[in-house]
Structures are given as C-alpha cells and as structure tokens.
Design a protein around this motif. Sequence first.
Motif, PDB file in Angstrom:
ATOM      1  N   ARG A 139       0.835  -1.208   0.000  1.00 36.01           N
ATOM      2  CA  ARG A 139       0.000   0.000   0.000  1.00 36.01           C
ATOM      3  C   ARG A 139       0.866   1.252   0.000  1.00 36.01           C
ATOM      4  N   ALA A 140       2.045   1.148   0.620  1.00 35.33           N
ATOM      5  CA  ALA A 140       2.921   2.323   0.630  1.00 35.33           C
ATOM      6  C   ALA A 140       3.543   2.525  -0.748  1.00 35.33           C
ATOM      7  N   ALA A 141       3.872   1.408  -1.416  1.00 39.73           N
ATOM      8  CA  ALA A 141       4.589   1.513  -2.686  1.00 39.73           C
ATOM      9  C   ALA A 141       3.738   2.174  -3.768  1.00 39.73           C
ATOM     10  N   ILE A 142       2.385   2.090  -3.653  1.00 40.17           N
ATOM     11  CA  ILE A 142       1.574   2.674  -4.725  1.00 40.17           C
ATOM     12  C   ILE A 142       1.658   4.195  -4.731  1.00 40.17           C
ATOM     13  N   HIS A 143       2.182   4.779  -3.644  1.00 39.05           N
ATOM     14  CA  HIS A 143       2.295   6.238  -3.661  1.00 39.05           C
ATOM     15  C   HIS A 143       3.504   6.727  -4.426  1.00 39.05           C
ATOM     16  N   PHE A 144       4.299   5.783  -4.905  1.00 40.64           N
ATOM     17  CA  PHE A 144       5.450   6.113  -5.725  1.00 40.64           C
ATOM     18  C   PHE A 144       4.960   6.352  -7.150  1.00 40.64           C
ATOM     19  N   GLY A 145       4.888   7.589  -7.572  1.00 37.90           N
ATOM     20  CA  GLY A 145       4.359   7.899  -8.900  1.00 37.90           C
ATOM     21  C   GLY A 145       5.457   8.012  -9.939  1.00 37.90           C
ATOM     22  N   PRO A 146       5.089   8.260 -11.196  1.00 38.98           N
ATOM     23  CA  PRO A 146       6.100   8.364 -12.250  1.00 38.98           C
ATOM     24  C   PRO A 146       7.197   9.381 -11.959  1.00 38.98           C
ATOM     25  N   ALA A 147       6.841  10.547 -11.399  1.00 31.28           N
ATOM     26  CA  ALA A 147       7.864  11.560 -11.125  1.00 31.28           C
ATOM     27  C   ALA A 147       8.844  11.058 -10.075  1.00 31.28           C
ATOM     28  N   ASP A 148       8.335  10.260  -9.113  1.00 30.20           N
ATOM     29  CA  ASP A 148       9.208   9.733  -8.064  1.00 30.20           C
ATOM     30  C   ASP A 148      10.155   8.683  -8.629  1.00 30.20           C
ATOM     31  N   TYR A 149       9.638   7.848  -9.537  1.00 29.90           N
ATOM     32  CA  TYR A 149      10.521   6.875 -10.176  1.00 29.90           C
ATOM     33  C   TYR A 149      11.616   7.582 -10.962  1.00 29.90           C
ATOM     34  N   PHE A 150      11.223   8.632 -11.641  1.00 28.50           N
ATOM     35  CA  PHE A 150      12.228   9.373 -12.409  1.00 28.50           C
ATOM     36  C   PHE A 150      13.313   9.907 -11.476  1.00 28.50           C
ATOM     37  N   ALA A 151      12.898  10.431 -10.328  1.00 32.95           N
ATOM     38  CA  ALA A 151      13.875  10.950  -9.357  1.00 32.95           C
ATOM     39  C   ALA A 151      14.793   9.835  -8.868  1.00 32.95           C
ATOM     40  N   LEU A 152      14.218   8.641  -8.708  1.00 30.78           N
ATOM     41  CA  LEU A 152      15.014   7.496  -8.259  1.00 30.78           C
ATOM     42  C   LEU A 152      16.093   7.162  -9.290  1.00 30.78           C
ATOM     43  N   TYR A 153      15.711   7.192 -10.581  1.00 31.22           N
ATOM     44  CA  TYR A 153      16.690   6.886 -11.628  1.00 31.22           C
ATOM     45  C   TYR A 153      17.757   7.980 -11.706  1.00 31.22           C
ATOM     46  N   ILE A 154      17.341   9.234 -11.471  1.00 29.84           N
ATOM     47  CA  ILE A 154      18.323  10.324 -11.451  1.00 29.84           C
ATOM     48  C   ILE A 154      19.346  10.069 -10.342  1.00 29.84           C
ATOM     49  N   LEU A 155      18.833   9.660  -9.173  1.00 29.31           N
ATOM     50  CA  LEU A 155      19.742   9.345  -8.064  1.00 29.31           C
ATOM     51  C   LEU A 155      20.715   8.251  -8.494  1.00 29.31           C
ATOM     52  N   ALA A 156      20.191   7.219  -9.155  1.00 27.55           N
ATOM     53  CA  ALA A 156      21.045   6.110  -9.573  1.00 27.55           C
ATOM     54  C   ALA A 156      22.132   6.602 -10.523  1.00 27.55           C
ATOM     55  N   PHE A 157      21.746   7.405 -11.518  1.00 24.24           N
ATOM     56  CA  PHE A 157      22.743   7.795 -12.515  1.00 24.24           C
ATOM     57  C   PHE A 157      23.680   8.888 -12.004  1.00 24.24           C
ATOM     58  N   ALA A 158      23.212   9.685 -11.035  1.00 16.36           N
ATOM     59  CA  ALA A 158      24.108  10.693 -10.477  1.00 16.36           C
ATOM     60  C   ALA A 158      25.201  10.018  -9.657  1.00 16.36           C
ATOM     61  N   THR A 159      24.861   8.886  -9.032  1.00 14.23           N
ATOM     62  CA  THR A 159      25.844   8.225  -8.175  1.00 14.23           C
ATOM     63  C   THR A 159      26.721   7.260  -8.973  1.00 14.23           C
ATOM     64  N   ILE A 160      26.398   7.071 -10.249  1.00 10.92           N
ATOM     65  CA  ILE A 160      27.091   6.049 -11.034  1.00 10.92           C
ATOM     66  C   ILE A 160      28.567   6.385 -11.193  1.00 10.92           C
ATOM     67  N   GLY A 161      28.876   7.698 -11.189  1.00  8.16           N
ATOM     68  CA  GLY A 161      30.264   8.098 -11.335  1.00  8.16           C
ATOM     69  C   GLY A 161      31.142   7.517 -10.238  1.00  8.16           C
ATOM     70  N   GLY A 162      30.496   7.163  -9.111  1.00  5.75           N
ATOM     71  CA  GLY A 162      31.270   6.674  -7.985  1.00  5.75           C
ATOM     72  C   GLY A 162      31.590   5.199  -8.037  1.00  5.75           C
ATOM     73  N   ILE A 163      31.142   4.467  -9.065  1.00  2.28           N
ATOM     74  CA  ILE A 163      31.324   3.023  -8.930  1.00  2.28           C
ATOM     75  C   ILE A 163      32.694   2.534  -9.356  1.00  2.28           C
ATOM     76  N   ALA A 164      33.238   3.054 -10.403  1.00  2.00           N
ATOM     77  CA  ALA A 164      34.473   2.444 -10.893  1.00  2.00           C
ATOM     78  C   ALA A 164      35.199   3.415 -11.786  1.00  2.00           C
ATOM     79  N   GLY A 165      36.441   3.090 -12.080  1.00  2.00           N
ATOM     80  CA  GLY A 165      37.177   3.873 -13.059  1.00  2.00           C
ATOM     81  C   GLY A 165      37.810   5.095 -12.446  1.00  2.00           C
ATOM     82  N   VAL A 166      38.832   5.589 -13.110  1.00  4.13           N
ATOM     83  CA  VAL A 166      39.553   6.736 -12.587  1.00  4.13           C
ATOM     84  C   VAL A 166      38.914   8.032 -13.042  1.00  4.13           C
ATOM     85  N   ASP A 167      38.383   8.027 -14.271  1.00  7.84           N
ATOM     86  CA  ASP A 167      37.872   9.264 -14.848  1.00  7.84           C
ATOM     87  C   ASP A 167      36.346   9.234 -14.837  1.00  7.84           C
ATOM     88  N   PRO A 168      35.711  10.040 -13.965  1.00  8.62           N
ATOM     89  CA  PRO A 168      34.242   9.992 -13.898  1.00  8.62           C
ATOM     90  C   PRO A 168      33.564  10.336 -15.225  1.00  8.62           C
TER      91      PRO A 168
END
Lengths: 505, 324, 146
Positions: A139-168
């Motif tokens: 019931r809590a998860a249904i309050h996650f709307g499209p804009a919230d999912y988009f924000a979640l993906y932004i968080l994922a891709f913003a943090t991606i620079g931190g996973i590996a490699g020398v040059d972000p």
Amino acid sequence: MEVFSLIGNGFLIALTPLNIGLLLLGCFVGTLLGALPGLGPVNGVAVLIPLTFAFGFDPTSSLILLCAVYFGCMYGGRISSILLNIPGDEPAIMTTLDGYPMAVQGQAANALAISGVASFVGATIAVIGLSLFAPVLARAAIHFGPADYFALYILAFATIGGIAGVDPRKTLLSAAIGLMMATVGIDPISGVPRYTMDSFHLYDGIQPIIALVGLFAISEILLLLEKTAKDRPKAIKVDRWLPQWSAIWPTRWAMLRGSGIGFVAGVLPGAGASLGSFMAYVFEKQKSNKNGTFGKGDPRGVAAPEAGNNSAAGGALIPMLSLGVPGSGTTAVLLAMLISLNVQPGPLLFERQPDLVWGLVASLYLANIALLVLNLPMIGIFTRLMMTPTWALMPVVAAITFVGVYGISNSIFDLKLMVFFGVLGYILRKLDISLVPLVLGLLLGGDMERNLRRAMSISGGDWGILIASPISITLYALTIGFLALSVWLAVRDHKQTKAERLTEG
Amino acid sequence: MTLRTLTSVKLGAVLAAALTVTAAPATAAECIAPSNPGGGWDFTCRTIGRVLSELGLVQGNVQVTNMAGGVGAVAFAMVANDRPGDEDLIVATSTVGVTQMAQGRYPAPLETMRYLAMLGADVGVIAVDNDSPIQTLAELTAAMVADPSALVTGGSSGAGGWDHIRLLMVAQDAGIEDLGAIRWVQFDGGTDAVTQMMGGQISVVSTDLGEIAGFVESGDIRVLAALSDDPIPAFPDIPTAISLGVDVTGYNWRGLYTGGQVSDEAYAAWVERLETLYNSTNWQEAATSAGLVPIWRGGAEFEAFVREQAAVMEEISRDIGIIQ
Amino acid sequence: MTRMSVRLFGAAVFAIAALYTLQSQQYLITFGDVLGPSVFPVIVGIPMMILSASLVVFPTGDVAWPGRDRLWRQAAALAAFVGYTLVMEEVGFPIATAALIALIGFIMGGSPWRALALGAVFGPGLWALFDQVLGLPLDFLGTLFG
C-alpha cells in the motif's frame, strides 16, 4: 501474534515431502541456470512451467517450485561473476567489481562464501519483511508515482560516477551510451520505431542480457588473446579451498545495509534487483571505502551487492502477490503462471488463499536454508574451476553464452548482436571505460524515459511535476547530498596525495 | 527417517520426471506469443497449448515461443518472411494486434496472414478510484465535457492503442470535440494503471476487466461502465455503457492466425481442432477463470470479422485523429 | 601518442551522439503524448556530446594496443564467432559448437588435438544439457542434414 500462527500453518504446508522435493529441485536448477551466463530466472521459470502443468501440481506446489528456481538463480548468478568476471545474470553485474579481483588474488573461496552468506542474509531479511509487512508495504509503494521513479533513476545515474574507473567522465559517458541504446526499438508510448534502421529485429529494442553477455564474456576472450602465452595465467592460483569464517564476519554490516537498500528497491515495482544491488554497492562504497580498496577486491564490495540483489528479489514478490504488479521479468512470468492456475494475485490474495501465501513464505525460508547448505559445499568444486587452463575453460564458456543467448528467442540476429557487443566491450575496456554503467543505462533507461513521459502527460507538460511530491524532493536532496559528499571526498583525497607528494619530494 | 526416505524417493521421481518431460520428442505444433511471458498473448498460447495437448489434438506438447516486440510486429514480420507456409505454426493475436495493423504499424498488411479463430474476449471497462468523487459514467463524461483536460486518464496501451481508443469512443459519444486534449498516460499493464490510480497519480483507468478484477472485488476501485453488449456474469452490478445510453462496446478478443501460404486443408484442420478445443470444458473453465467471455468465431467467418474490424478501427483512428 | 585512441574514441562517440540527437527530431507526432518520443534522446544526446568532446580535448589514460601477432589471433577468434552465427542453423548445434570450441581452444593456445577433443566432448555435451535436460530446443542436425 497472528502472523506466527499463519507462518506455522505455512510450514505445515511447505513440509510435505512433495513440496520439499520440489523446493530442492528448484534450488538446484535455479543455481545452475543462474550460474550459466545468458540464462537467468526468466528462462528457468519458463522452462519449468510446462512441468507444473504436466504433473498437475496444485498452485502452491507450483509456486514453491518456481520461487525456488527464482531464488536459486539469484544465488547462482554470482558464481561466474566471481570466477570468470562474467555476470551470470543482470543483478550479478556489481559482484564482478570486487568479486573477480578477490578471485584473482586467490580469495575465490572466500568471495564465494561471503556472497553466499550475503545472499542468504539478504533473501532472509526480504522474506521476513514479506511475512510481516507485505500488505502495508504494497500500500505504501503505490504512492510512488512516475515523477518519483524518475527521481530514483536520477539518483542512480548521479551516483554512477562513484562506482568504478579513474575518470568519472568516462563512467558517465558509458552510462549515456547505455541510455542511448535503451531508446532503440518501438516506443511503447507513441508506437514510433526509433533507431531501428528498418530492421524488425530491433523493434523490440536491445535486450540487456545480450549486451551484458557480449560485453563481458566475448570481450574477456578478446582480452585474454592479446596477452602472450607467457604472461597469460594458465590458471589462477588458489590459496585456500575452503572459506574462512574470519573473512565473512567483518562483512556483516555491509550485508545488513545492502539488504535494507535492496529490499526497498525490490518493493518498488520497476526498480528491481539490478537497481537494488547497484544502490547497495554504491552506498557501501561511499560509506566504507576509506582506503580506496573498493574495486580491488574488498570483501564488503561483494557482500553489499549480493545481499542487495537477493533482498530485492524477495522484496519484488510483495507487489506481485499483494497488488498483482510484476516488478521484474521473472515476477511477470510467475504472475502469468499463477493466473493460468486460476490464482488471481491482488489485494484479496492474502485473505482468500492464505494457504498459498503462507505456504510460499515458509518455503522461501526453507529455500534460503537449502540454498546456503547447497552452495557452501559446492564452493570447493567451483574454486577448482579456476584451475582449468584458460584454453579449455574459455571456449566452453563462450559456447555456453552463445547457447544461452540463442535460447532466449531463437534468433541468430541476437548472436550477431552479442558479438558486436563483445567488440564494443573490448574497445571500452582497453580505453579504461567501465562496462557496468552501460548495462545499467540499458537496463533502466527505458523505464526512466517512460516515467518521465508519464509524469509529463499527467501534468500536461508542466516540468514542475518532477519536484512536486515529497518523495521526489527527498530523492533529489539525497542525490545532491551524495554528489556534494563525493566532491568533498575527492578534494580531500587530492589534497592528501598532494601533501604526500610534497613530503616525499 | 521415513520422512527422509520418502522425500528422496519423491525427489528422485520428480527429477526423473523432469528429465522425461523435457526430453519429449519434438512437438508437432508451435504457438508464438508475440509478447514477453506474462501478457495476454502469452496466456493465449500457453492455455491453448495446454488444452490442445490435454485433449490429444496435437502430438506431445505445444511449444510456446515468446517473440516480443512492436506490439506483435516482430512476430508478424518473422512469420511473413520466414515461415509463411509452416502448417504447424499458430500465432496469438487480439483486438490490440488488429488495431496496430489497422493503423499501419505492422510491416505488412493484414491480408498477409490467414486468421483461424477467436476463442474468447475480455471486456473493456472504465474505472475510477473508490474515493473518487465521480460516481457514475454520466458524471465522468460531464466533467470531461466541461474541461477535457481536467482528468488524467490511463491504461495499458500507448497513445492511440486499444485502451485509449475505447476511452475516446466514450468521450466522443458524450460529445467531446477536442479529443486530443484528454490527458492519457501509458502504463505497462492494467494493474500498473490501477495501482497508480489508487496512489492518486491518475483519475480514470480504461483497460480490460480480467486483469484488474481483483481490485473490483476488493472494493479498491469502482467500475463506472463495462463496454459490453450484456452485463458480465461475474459482476452483474456493473452497468453496461449501452444501458447508460452510451452506445460503445469495446471487447478485446483473443484469437490466432497462421502463415499466409498455409494450405486450405491445414487451415481447415486447425479451425476444426480449435473448435473442438473451444467446446471443451477445459477451455471454457480456463477462459472464464481468466476473466474472458468465451466467444467462438472461426474460419471464413472469422476472416471476414477481422477485416471488418480492421476497417472500422482504421475509420475510428482517422476520425479521432490518431492517423491521418 | 597513446592518448590518441581516447581522442579518436571521443570523436567517434561525439559523431554518433550528434547523429542520434539529430535523428530524434524525425520522431514527431503525436496524438495524446505530451513529451513525445524525441525529447529523451535529446536529454541523453547533448550531455553525451559534451562528455565525448571533453575526452577529445582532455583525454586521460594510456592505451596499449596489442602487437600485430596478437591482433591476428583476435581477428581469428572474431571470425570464428561470426562464422558460428552464420552456419549454426545450417549444420546444427552440436557440430557448429564443437567446431567453435575447438577453434577458440586452439587460438587460445591449446594443442590442436586437445582442442578438438574438447570440442568433440562439449559440442554434443552442451546440446544434451540444454536441449535434453533444460528443455531449450536446439536443432541437432540443422537445415543442411535434417
């Protein structure tokens, strides 16, 4: 507590000889399918569906069998990540980052044991969450709307620079290539074919698993071929056949943190196990990477994503059972099977078919124990794989990837695409560009775009909707905090190295 | 101890069974589901495949192949190019597929294939959240007439797909001119749309009843109208749109086609087999439990029906402005 | 000079990203879709152009490409992979796979006879595993013989 009597009943159902037999069969088949690159839970479940029909198992037994396969795949995917640097399936991709370096350092047994225990911890925490809070969480998860999912993906891709490699920049570029590839195919919202080059093979887009296997497995062979026979290791030296408890215990907090993050990702339909293991890794690295050991064989870098991926897989059962919303390809297949067995998952499932739900929950507890017991003794066997000379091991691995990819849709085109990705992967690796962001971009890009467009359709074109909900604002705040922390850490490290150089000089 | 031996015996039996079942000889029939596992077409293939072998109408099992892409376009192109004369091949389709063909979204025209039969249909519904102030279809259309963009609507098809068209047909009947102003949001499935509606993201859902029936029974959502000729047996309280004075029906039938160069004998044999399947209790039970209304149309009658529906669909799409 | 590869790669990606972004403008319509199919490619394409351009101007990392003899081996392996995709459906799975395993095994430094033996075991072996045990249908003989 009512829950305990329900679970007690569940154990009575799960502990029938037939169900235990199916559970063990499912665990074994699942581990095998998960370990073979290219094949994953979707194939596993699809392969076993005819079997459940042929024997006329009741829905509970069928679901127990298929969920055991599902969990087994999640356990199995890590094996080839660690031993071969080739992820067995999508969520196992993060495990290559520290798992393979550990194996190269002779720590294969410990890496397999840590990931096995982490899988157990993650999956068990998810099942506990499932048994205690499933309806509430759904019931809590249904309050996650499209804009919230988009924000979640932004968080994922913003943090991606931190996973590996020398040059972000290279890491971000890799993610962008993945996102670009995710837009290939018929756009499900407008029906327009994009970047298909008029080939109907590309109408369905590029399947992430094909890219994954090509990028990792084929490029690995090309890389091995450029080493001369002398400096190519015949086989990796193995220090120990058996894992040590002293190596596993220090990773306990990483496992628990990873489980928590993975579980949240699993409960949200559309995030799933890959995002769960990715987030678990990134946050663990941010938290624990004090000495720059991540990416070079840090045990916590194995524990966190494996706990995250298994926890997410378990969490994904929550929206599937209590809402009927499949959060991933596998849960979609499970859902289809339930419906064809005349079980309608959804808001009434827990009330109407408690035997099915609680029998399943109990067998998931048992499946976890079975998988741990099954996996730990196999570590010795798997580590011996590392002794196989490369000339014998890699051709067979290559052949398995070809069959695995061919088995997905019986398409020769997919095989050619895989070879193409192999060449691309080789070039990227030569240029020191991490492959992980590319696969994540391809995996998440479609949903990222669709949720952005859904949000804009809801708002009628007003971009303000993206920051209109508390959930999305929180996620953007997290993103900014994470980036700020990364910059601060980078500046600090930079100053430190400068100071060190000065003192040395 | 007894338990342990029993377990291992059972496990051995199951393992052995697993080997023999999957080692069964090559199947005489193959059904292509042009979607990923889990969708309506996948259900069509798997259920029909199961019942066909239960009734002994084919040798061994029916092999189900998933060939997702382009709302059926990929499978359509493959059959047209590679297997137009394969007499062992059947492919699942539905109103959704014909809508795509009618809008010219498949790589070849409708006539490329031979259409075998329709075996059942899902009924389209218009639903709102239980807490919605809108109580009736008339209130909904009144609100949309007042301001077409006031309500956010959604369903499982993309813009211009069958879920969207059905809603627009209702809106058109109510006298709304500016159909393009109605906000439509695509979701990956009917349940996704419904849960997003329950979460307050959208206000109205238009989709097939079968997939979302659980939410109707639990009282989470309110169905304003069913787009069927007669009331649905499982939900007699839901009014049909026709009974409310809105002359719109919107079924999503499930059927099969085969390659265009299949011989007349093989075509007739398939139609006969499917008719036997349709009349079996196995199919009737499986269909009803999945929320389908069993309906039979086969052979030449079905061919004619598909062509007529495509023509109607093309006209509606043009009328609404989806295609030029 | 070793950084030239990074510059070249950056330039290639820049060109692809530019074409990609430009092509997205062809995807107009539509009815009932607010953002449309062309905006997201622009959101991805423009940062991609900036990132790749920055790699052309400020390349990082050293790249050592393999010598000529190694390149031949890689080319041979690639030819084996592509050849496999071309003949697999014709000659059937076990034969094609046996040949693939033997070739790659040989290219990777195994002795010819041992590589052949490996292929002879695993070609049919994998067929048995996937087709017979796991139930993924694979042609045994192929269109040429079957």
